[in-house]
Structure formats: C-alpha cells, structure tokens
Write a protein that holds these residues in place. Sequence first.
Motif, PDB file in Angstrom:
ATOM      1  N   GLY A 116       0.815  -1.206   0.000  1.00 46.59           N
ATOM      2  CA  GLY A 116       0.000   0.000   0.000  1.00 46.59           C
ATOM      3  C   GLY A 116       0.842   1.246   0.000  1.00 46.59           C
ATOM      4  N   LEU A 117       0.169   2.361   0.271  1.00 39.92           N
ATOM      5  CA  LEU A 117       0.813   3.675   0.321  1.00 39.92           C
ATOM      6  C   LEU A 117       0.980   4.079   1.781  1.00 39.92           C
ATOM      7  N   VAL A 118       2.187   4.485   2.142  1.00 38.24           N
ATOM      8  CA  VAL A 118       2.462   4.869   3.522  1.00 38.24           C
ATOM      9  C   VAL A 118       3.438   6.041   3.514  1.00 38.24           C
ATOM     10  N   GLN A 119       3.344   6.881   4.531  1.00 38.06           N
ATOM     11  CA  GLN A 119       4.279   7.996   4.640  1.00 38.06           C
ATOM     12  C   GLN A 119       5.627   7.515   5.187  1.00 38.06           C
ATOM     13  N   ALA A 120       6.659   8.259   4.859  1.00 37.12           N
ATOM     14  CA  ALA A 120       7.983   7.946   5.387  1.00 37.12           C
ATOM     15  C   ALA A 120       7.933   7.865   6.917  1.00 37.12           C
ATOM     16  N   GLY A 121       8.611   6.860   7.458  1.00 32.91           N
ATOM     17  CA  GLY A 121       8.598   6.620   8.894  1.00 32.91           C
ATOM     18  C   GLY A 121       7.513   5.653   9.335  1.00 32.91           C
ATOM     19  N   GLY A 122       6.594   5.349   8.446  1.00 27.84           N
ATOM     20  CA  GLY A 122       5.500   4.450   8.769  1.00 27.84           C
ATOM     21  C   GLY A 122       5.884   2.986   8.657  1.00 27.84           C
ATOM     22  N   SER A 123       4.865   2.129   8.836  1.00 30.55           N
ATOM     23  CA  SER A 123       5.090   0.678   8.841  1.00 30.55           C
ATOM     24  C   SER A 123       4.055  -0.015   7.963  1.00 30.55           C
ATOM     25  N   LEU A 124       4.460  -1.159   7.465  1.00 27.76           N
ATOM     26  CA  LEU A 124       3.568  -2.070   6.758  1.00 27.76           C
ATOM     27  C   LEU A 124       3.990  -3.492   7.094  1.00 27.76           C
ATOM     28  N   ARG A 125       3.034  -4.408   7.032  1.00 27.94           N
ATOM     29  CA  ARG A 125       3.371  -5.823   7.167  1.00 27.94           C
ATOM     30  C   ARG A 125       2.887  -6.554   5.926  1.00 27.94           C
ATOM     31  N   LEU A 126       3.810  -7.136   5.218  1.00 28.45           N
ATOM     32  CA  LEU A 126       3.481  -7.948   4.065  1.00 28.45           C
ATOM     33  C   LEU A 126       3.298  -9.400   4.482  1.00 28.45           C
ATOM     34  N   SER A 127       2.376 -10.058   3.796  1.00 34.67           N
ATOM     35  CA  SER A 127       2.152 -11.485   4.015  1.00 34.67           C
ATOM     36  C   SER A 127       2.303 -12.215   2.692  1.00 34.67           C
ATOM     37  N   CYS A 128       2.733 -13.440   2.768  1.00 31.66           N
ATOM     38  CA  CYS A 128       2.833 -14.288   1.590  1.00 31.66           C
ATOM     39  C   CYS A 128       2.251 -15.647   1.970  1.00 31.66           C
ATOM     40  N   ALA A 129       1.103 -15.952   1.398  1.00 31.35           N
ATOM     41  CA  ALA A 129       0.422 -17.206   1.690  1.00 31.35           C
ATOM     42  C   ALA A 129       0.787 -18.232   0.630  1.00 31.35           C
ATOM     43  N   ALA A 130       1.127 -19.423   1.097  1.00 27.89           N
ATOM     44  CA  ALA A 130       1.548 -20.483   0.189  1.00 27.89           C
ATOM     45  C   ALA A 130       0.526 -21.611   0.166  1.00 27.89           C
ATOM     46  N   GLY A 168      -0.302 -25.723  -0.796  1.00 27.32           N
ATOM     47  CA  GLY A 168       0.438 -26.968  -0.739  1.00 27.32           C
ATOM     48  C   GLY A 168       0.770 -27.392   0.678  1.00 27.32           C
ATOM     49  N   ARG A 169       1.105 -28.658   0.826  1.00 26.01           N
ATOM     50  CA  ARG A 169       1.342 -29.238   2.142  1.00 26.01           C
ATOM     51  C   ARG A 169       2.802 -29.223   2.545  1.00 26.01           C
ATOM     52  N   THR A 170       3.672 -28.769   1.636  1.00 27.52           N
ATOM     53  CA  THR A 170       5.095 -28.903   1.890  1.00 27.52           C
ATOM     54  C   THR A 170       5.775 -27.563   2.161  1.00 27.52           C
ATOM     55  N   PHE A 171       4.985 -26.568   2.549  1.00 19.76           N
ATOM     56  CA  PHE A 171       5.541 -25.223   2.789  1.00 19.76           C
ATOM     57  C   PHE A 171       6.694 -25.283   3.772  1.00 19.76           C
ATOM     58  N   SER A 172       6.588 -26.115   4.771  1.00 19.83           N
ATOM     59  CA  SER A 172       7.611 -26.164   5.819  1.00 19.83           C
ATOM     60  C   SER A 172       8.947 -26.704   5.326  1.00 19.83           C
ATOM     61  N   ARG A 173       9.016 -27.197   4.095  1.00 21.62           N
ATOM     62  CA  ARG A 173      10.271 -27.677   3.531  1.00 21.62           C
ATOM     63  C   ARG A 173      11.025 -26.586   2.773  1.00 21.62           C
ATOM     64  N   TYR A 174      10.389 -25.439   2.576  1.00 24.59           N
ATOM     65  CA  TYR A 174      10.945 -24.422   1.694  1.00 24.59           C
ATOM     66  C   TYR A 174      11.595 -23.283   2.468  1.00 24.59           C
ATOM     67  N   THR A 175      12.755 -22.896   1.980  1.00 28.30           N
ATOM     68  CA  THR A 175      13.334 -21.625   2.372  1.00 28.30           C
ATOM     69  C   THR A 175      12.602 -20.527   1.624  1.00 28.30           C
ATOM     70  N   MET A 176      12.307 -19.432   2.311  1.00 29.55           N
ATOM     71  CA  MET A 176      11.535 -18.341   1.724  1.00 29.55           C
ATOM     72  C   MET A 176      12.359 -17.068   1.679  1.00 29.55           C
ATOM     73  N   ARG A 204       7.942 -16.469   9.840  1.00 30.84           N
ATOM     74  CA  ARG A 204       7.058 -17.410   9.163  1.00 30.84           C
ATOM     75  C   ARG A 204       6.240 -18.179  10.195  1.00 30.84           C
ATOM     76  N   ASP A 205       5.078 -18.630   9.733  1.00 32.37           N
ATOM     77  CA  ASP A 205       4.210 -19.481  10.535  1.00 32.37           C
ATOM     78  C   ASP A 205       3.893 -20.696   9.674  1.00 32.37           C
ATOM     79  N   ASN A 206       4.592 -21.783   9.914  1.00 37.24           N
ATOM     80  CA  ASN A 206       4.414 -22.964   9.058  1.00 37.24           C
ATOM     81  C   ASN A 206       3.032 -23.589   9.224  1.00 37.24           C
ATOM     82  N   ALA A 207       2.412 -23.388  10.372  1.00 35.44           N
ATOM     83  CA  ALA A 207       1.054 -23.907  10.566  1.00 35.44           C
ATOM     84  C   ALA A 207       0.055 -23.180   9.683  1.00 35.44           C
TER      85      ALA A 207
END
Length: 124
Positions: free
Chosen positions: A10-24, A26-34, A72-75
């Motif tokens: 999104g759009l944020v002012q300098a000094g602000g914060s954002l949290r990005l998420s990446c949803a995967a 498949g059942r083998t997510f816990s085997r992958y380096t991200m 990361r949250d493998n669950a």
Amino acid sequence: QVQLVESGGGLVQAGGSLRLSCAASGRTFSRYTMGWFRQAPGKERDFVAGIGASGGNIFYADSVKGRFTISRDNAKNTVYLQMNSLKPEDTAVYYCAANQFPFPRVGSGLYDYWGQGTQVTVSS
C-alpha cells in the motif's frame, strides 16, 4: 509445486510501517526456504530478506537491517515481512519466493517459485 500470493502492500508515509504477508498453497511449505525480494522501476530485483524452512537462518540486506523483520508461521503456510521506519527508497514491488536450499540465497535466479508481487509506495 508451491503457489505464492502476497498481500499487505500500500501507500504509507515515510517513517510508517507495513506488514506484508505471503500465503503459500500446498502441504510442503515447511520444507521451503523463503525469500522476500523487491524491484523498483528500471532496476533489478534485489534480495531483501530470507528465512530457512524451520524459521532459522535469517538474513537481511544491509539496506533493511534493523528496520525489517522476516518471520514465518508454518502452521498457516505464511511468511511475513514487517517493515518499519519506511523510507521513500523502499518504494518497489515486493515479491516472495521459495526454494529448497537449506538456507536463503540472495540470487533471485536461484528461487523456483514466485508470487505476483505487491506494491509498496512510501511518500516523503
């Protein structure tokens, strides 16, 4: 195979914060380096942060050390990028990526799976 979907940009002012998420899928997510990468207009895709399959082996680009945190949250099959103290130069499309190396690599060509990206814009 792994399918990745980023969100949280999104759009944020300098000094602000954002949290990005990446949803995967498949059942083998816990085997992958991200990894998280970013690409600004006219520039190459650069490594931002990476995390090993079990949550260890965390690495950051020098430009984001002390400001960004990868986790990361493998669950939940999800990897996160908490971005604090954002600067205009952090403006880019952010991508998550996956591979099966034992620890994160900085080369984008070494990752097998990519998300579609999410735009982060930091205004001054």
